[in-house]
Motif scaffolding. Structure first.
Motif, short mmCIF file in Angstrom:
data_model
loop_
_atom_site.label_atom_id
_atom_site.label_comp_id
_atom_site.label_asym_id
_atom_site.label_seq_id
_atom_site.Cartn_x
_atom_site.Cartn_y
_atom_site.Cartn_z
N VAL A 37 0.87 14.20 -1.62
CA VAL A 37 0.61 15.63 -1.67
C VAL A 37 1.16 16.27 -0.40
O VAL A 37 1.22 15.61 0.65
CB VAL A 37 -0.91 15.90 -1.81
N GLN A 38 1.56 17.51 -0.50
CA GLN A 38 2.05 18.22 0.68
C GLN A 38 0.88 18.69 1.54
O GLN A 38 -0.24 18.90 1.04
CB GLN A 38 2.88 19.43 0.26
N VAL A 40 0.01 12.30 2.79
CA VAL A 40 0.17 13.75 2.96
C VAL A 40 1.46 13.99 3.73
O VAL A 40 1.61 13.53 4.86
CB VAL A 40 -1.02 14.36 3.72
N SER A 41 2.38 14.69 3.10
CA SER A 41 3.67 14.95 3.72
C SER A 41 3.67 16.31 4.42
O SER A 41 2.90 17.21 4.09
CB SER A 41 4.77 14.92 2.66
N SER A 51 -7.21 21.21 1.97
CA SER A 51 -6.50 21.48 3.23
C SER A 51 -6.05 20.20 3.89
O SER A 51 -6.26 19.98 5.09
CB SER A 51 -7.41 22.29 4.17
N LEU A 52 -5.41 19.36 3.11
CA LEU A 52 -5.02 18.05 3.62
C LEU A 52 -3.96 18.16 4.71
O LEU A 52 -3.11 19.06 4.69
CB LEU A 52 -4.51 17.18 2.47
N SER A 104 -4.50 19.59 -2.12
CA SER A 104 -5.80 19.01 -2.44
C SER A 104 -5.65 17.79 -3.34
O SER A 104 -4.68 17.68 -4.10
CB SER A 104 -6.68 20.05 -3.16
N LEU A 105 -6.60 16.91 -3.24
CA LEU A 105 -6.74 15.77 -4.13
C LEU A 105 -8.22 15.53 -4.36
O LEU A 105 -9.05 15.82 -3.49
CB LEU A 105 -6.13 14.50 -3.54
N ARG A 106 -8.53 14.95 -5.52
CA ARG A 106 -9.90 14.51 -5.78
C ARG A 106 -9.87 13.02 -6.08
O ARG A 106 -9.25 12.59 -7.06
CB ARG A 106 -10.55 15.27 -6.93
N LEU A 107 -10.56 12.26 -5.26
CA LEU A 107 -10.68 10.83 -5.46
C LEU A 107 -11.93 10.52 -6.26
O LEU A 107 -12.95 11.20 -6.12
CB LEU A 107 -10.74 10.10 -4.12
#
Length: 112
Positions: free
Chosen positions: A12-13, A110-111, A84-85, A17-20
């Motif tokens: 993800v940039q 996170v890129s 807000s990664l 956001s991601l949900r684990l």
């Protein structure tokens, strides 16, 4: 036999956001303390968040306000919503039941 399976990681940039998910079998997650941890390459495994049977949550200062731990009793699954990664959030993320069982981990990258 207790088994924890993490999923939801990916690339993800920054700012995304991601949900684990941490799906459990062989036990009922609402009866235990479930925690999320992460380990970056060459570093120790660090605490991220926990949720108790009563629903109390505790977070590491480094992610407070950006990550949220929650539990779906019907699905016997614990989640980690990550917003807000940042590139420094890149790591393998693990869930843990009490002080015992670990999942296999899911990679979050996170890129910039």
């Amino acid at each position: 036999q207790v088994q924890l399976v993490e999923s939801g990681g990916g690339l993800v940039q920054a700012g995304g956001s991601l949900r684990l998910s941490c799906a459990a079998s062989g036990t009922i997650v609402s009866l235990h303390v479930i925690g999320w941890y992460r380990q970056a390459p060459g570093k120790q495994r660090d605490f991220i968040a926990i949720i108790t049977p009563g629903g109390t949550t505790t977070y590491a200062e480094s992610i407070k306000g950006r990550f949220t731990i929650s539990r779906d009793n019907a699905k016997n699954t614990v989640y980690l919503q990550m917003n807000s990664l940042k590139p420094e959030d890149t790591a393998v993320y693990y869930c843990r039941l009490n002080s015992d069982s670990w999942g296999q981990g899911t990679q979050v990258t996170v890129s910039t």
